[in-house]
Design a protein around this motif. Structure first.
Motif, PDB file in Angstrom:
ATOM      1  N   SER A 125       0.832  -1.207   0.000  1.00 55.29           N
ATOM      2  CA  SER A 125       0.000   0.000   0.000  1.00 55.29           C
ATOM      3  C   SER A 125       0.866   1.257   0.000  1.00 55.29           C
ATOM      4  O   SER A 125       0.494   2.270  -0.604  1.00 55.29           O
ATOM      5  CB  SER A 125      -0.907   0.010   1.226  1.00 55.29           C
ATOM      6  OG  SER A 125      -1.764  -1.108   1.209  1.00 55.29           O
ATOM      7  N   TYR A 169      -1.780   2.993   7.836  1.00 59.68           N
ATOM      8  CA  TYR A 169      -3.123   2.799   7.285  1.00 59.68           C
ATOM      9  C   TYR A 169      -4.086   3.852   7.814  1.00 59.68           C
ATOM     10  O   TYR A 169      -5.098   4.168   7.167  1.00 59.68           O
ATOM     11  CB  TYR A 169      -3.616   1.378   7.581  1.00 59.68           C
ATOM     12  CG  TYR A 169      -3.142   0.391   6.535  1.00 59.68           C
ATOM     13  CD1 TYR A 169      -3.993  -0.059   5.524  1.00 59.68           C
ATOM     14  CD2 TYR A 169      -1.832  -0.060   6.535  1.00 59.68           C
ATOM     15  CE1 TYR A 169      -3.557  -0.950   4.550  1.00 59.68           C
ATOM     16  CE2 TYR A 169      -1.376  -0.946   5.563  1.00 59.68           C
ATOM     17  CZ  TYR A 169      -2.237  -1.382   4.572  1.00 59.68           C
ATOM     18  OH  TYR A 169      -1.783  -2.250   3.592  1.00 59.68           O
ATOM     19  N   GLY A 196      -6.419  -3.051   7.971  1.00 58.55           N
ATOM     20  CA  GLY A 196      -7.384  -2.291   7.179  1.00 58.55           C
ATOM     21  C   GLY A 196      -8.342  -1.505   8.056  1.00 58.55           C
ATOM     22  O   GLY A 196      -8.149  -1.364   9.269  1.00 58.55           O
TER      23      GLY A 196
END
Length: 590
Positions: free
Chosen positions: A331, A455, A546
């Motif tokens: 990511s 995140y 997440g």
């Protein structure tokens, strides 16, 4: 006649001679007697002199001894005498209470009694030790050794005993046994959150976790007691006495939610058991504020039963152990690619089955032929080759800068002892293989908390927060402020990455994380384990990280299981934790 006259004359002459002789003898005798008396008198005088000297010496000895005792060592003897009847001990301060975010007590101090003994007053150590063992349990022989100690007037029998048991023992009026009001630490939730909360030693000092981190606030200031006591332990009126009262510690409220903590620990335990592992970590953090709602590392610590807790259970690995993140790091690379506008989400790139660099060969986790991948495909299928080539196209220096911008190789500054710092080679030390490897999470280390914070940047649209536990101090009403920083201004790049991470859950490797009715985004990871300059065969660190996008909450969740002997997927653990969070916090889609 003549003859007679001679006779008379001779007779008178002999008489006169005898008289003269007698007078001389008498005089001589007198002189002898006088001399004898002189000798006797002289002897008597000498004897008297000796006696006088003898008594004078004795008197001098006694006088010097008196001076020695009353002047030279008087202070020392006085101190020894005072010490023999004086008792000194520290009065523990009542430690502050730790509350969770909802006001639930996580750690508190309760009344207790410390029992001590003056062995010099104990009359029957064996019998008394049996009475103590009957009430306090333990080993009677150990108590007997304490009660029989020499050269001391103070020894602890039991510290921080239950008040009721101490009262029962006190009613026996055992010789030489005394009692001090005290307090001890209790943890109402046992092992739940115990690792984070930490523990104290018998003196009330924090030695791990938040108990250690905020020890100065919680512990207060101990008091002191010093007093002279009589044979029965009662204070001597007018004796030495000093009583400095203890100052109680301050309470704190922390960000943990003990209910979510319980859910998390159960979910992580399930994943660790599923994969026959011994270690794992999980984190839930509010990306808007940095507040850590729950965090743990398996195995867990039970502060109420330390003897049964496993070695290493006091170590919160989510904070203290950096690991290679593996594919969850893709990511970061995807954000680099989009921020540099090197590829659009649906732009494609040729991804060969093998990628050669610096005498190394890179492949994907599973065999596949040469293919053409879009950036979306690269993320959803978690292609090592694809993300390496896409990142190279964006420029490895941009990846290096993105890592530094998001502070992934720095400590987060979390208020917890022993935070580890991630590691990354300096850019001038990067070879091509270094750039490739780091693009898919090898050759760089981060902690689970650092990965969670990144995140959080995606969840908030580019804001980096400081993870923390302390919220406020209830007595003063002081709320603690923490810094946050906008580090990514490219909103479109973040939206694109989140869209691709949504595809991971709907169509890719993270399907087990999907929660019906919510837009779950995240990334799986099956990271190889660095070992002896290479990588271990058939051993992996599994992870999923997440959040629920497009909702009224920005809670980010990380779940990881370490040292697994076969590949797997822990996304289900994320689902279990976040489903509970949705119910607890009434999380709804926007």
């Amino acid at each position: 006649m003549t003859g007679n006259s001679r006779k008379k004359g001779n007779g008178r002459g002999r008489g006169k001679q005898r008289a003269r002789f007698t007078d001389a003898s008498f005089a001589q005798n007198i002189r002898q007697r006088l001399r004898s008396d002189d000798i006797l008198n002289a002897g008597a005088l000498r004897s008297t002199h000796y006696v006088f000297i003898f008594f004078a010496i004795i008197a001098a000895v006694f006088f010097l001894r008196l001076v020695f005792l009353q002047v030279i060592v008087a202070g020392e003897y006085s101190a020894q005498a005072e010490e023999s009847r004086t008792i000194n001990f520290e009065i523990s301060a009542r430690r502050g209470t730790i509350y969770d975010r909802n006001g639930e007590i996580l750690a508190t101090s309760v009344d207790a009694t410390t029992i001590y003994c003056n062995p010099t007053e104990v009359t029957d150590a064996k019998w008394e030790s049996e009475q103590i063992q009957r009430i306090l349990e333990g080993n009677a022989e150990d108590y007997e050794k304490l009660l029989s100690k020499d050269s001391t007037s103070f020894v602890y029998v039991k510290r921080q005993a239950d008040v009721d048991k101490a009262e029962e023992l006190k009613s026996l009026e055992l010789d030489g046994i005394y009692f001090i009001s005290d307090s001890r630490r209790e943890y109402p939730h046992g092992a739940t959150g115990g690792q984070v909360i930490g523990v104290c030693d018998v003196d009330g000092n924090g030695i791990s976790g938040l108990e250690l981190q905020y020890d100065e606030i919680l512990r207060g200031t101990p008091g002191k007691y010093s007093g002279e006591r009589g044979v029965k332990g009662t204070p001597i009126p007018g004796g030495v006495h000093e009583d400095s009262p203890a100052i109680d510690g301050e309470d704190i409220m922390v960000s943990l939610d003990i209910r979510l903590q319980d859910t998390m620990e159960a979910a992580l335990s399930k994943q660790v058991t599923t994969y026959d592992s011994e270690h794992g970590s999980s984190v839930v953090m509010d990306a808007d504020t940095g507040e850590i709602y729950a965090i743990c590392s398996y195995p867990y610590l039970d502060p109420t039963n330390l003897s049964e807790s496993l070695i290493g259970s006091d170590n919160l690995l989510a904070v203290t152990q950096p690991i290679e993140p593996g594919s969850s790091f893709k990511s970061v690379s995807a954000l680099t690619v989009r921020d540099a506008d090197a590829m659009g989400v649906d732009d494609t790139i040729f991804a060969p089955r093998e990628l050669h660099a610096d005498e190394y060969v890179i492949t994907d986790a599973k065999w596949r032929p040469d293919v053409i991948y879009s950036l979306r495909d690269i993320i959803s299928k978690s292609s090592n080759v694809g993300i390496s080539l896409a990142t190279e196209k964006a420029g490895f220096e941009n990846l290096y800068n993105m890592i530094n911008t998001c502070k992934l190789s720095e400590k987060t500054g979390v208020d917890y002892p022993g935070e580890a710092q991630g590691s990354m080679p300096k850019f001038n030390e990067w070879a091509k293989i270094t750039g490739y490897n780091i693009s898919f999470g090898q050759g760089i280390t981060v902690t689970p908390l650092q990965m969670t914070r990144f995140y959080g940047v995606l969840a908030t649209g580019g804001t980096l927060v400081q993870p923390h536990f302390l919220l406020m101090k209830p007595q003063t009403g002081e709320w603690i402020q923490y810094d946050s920083e906008k580090v990514i201004d490219n909103d479109q790049a973040i939206e694109d990455v989140n869209e691709m991470l949504r595809g991971v859950v709907t169509d890719g490797t993270g399907k087990k994380a999907n929660i019906d009715g919510f837009c779950t985004v995240g990334k799986t990871s099956t990271a190889e384990i660095a070992e002896n300059g290479g990588y271990a065969e058939d051993r992996y660190n599994l992870a999923f990280v997440g959040f629920i996008d497009n909702s009224n909450s920005n809670l980010v969740c990380y779940v990881g299981v370490n040292d697994v002997i076969y590949e797997g997927n822990v996304a289900e653990g994320f689902k279990d934790i976040m489903t509970s969070a949705i119910e607890q916090y009434n999380i709804v889609p926007n």
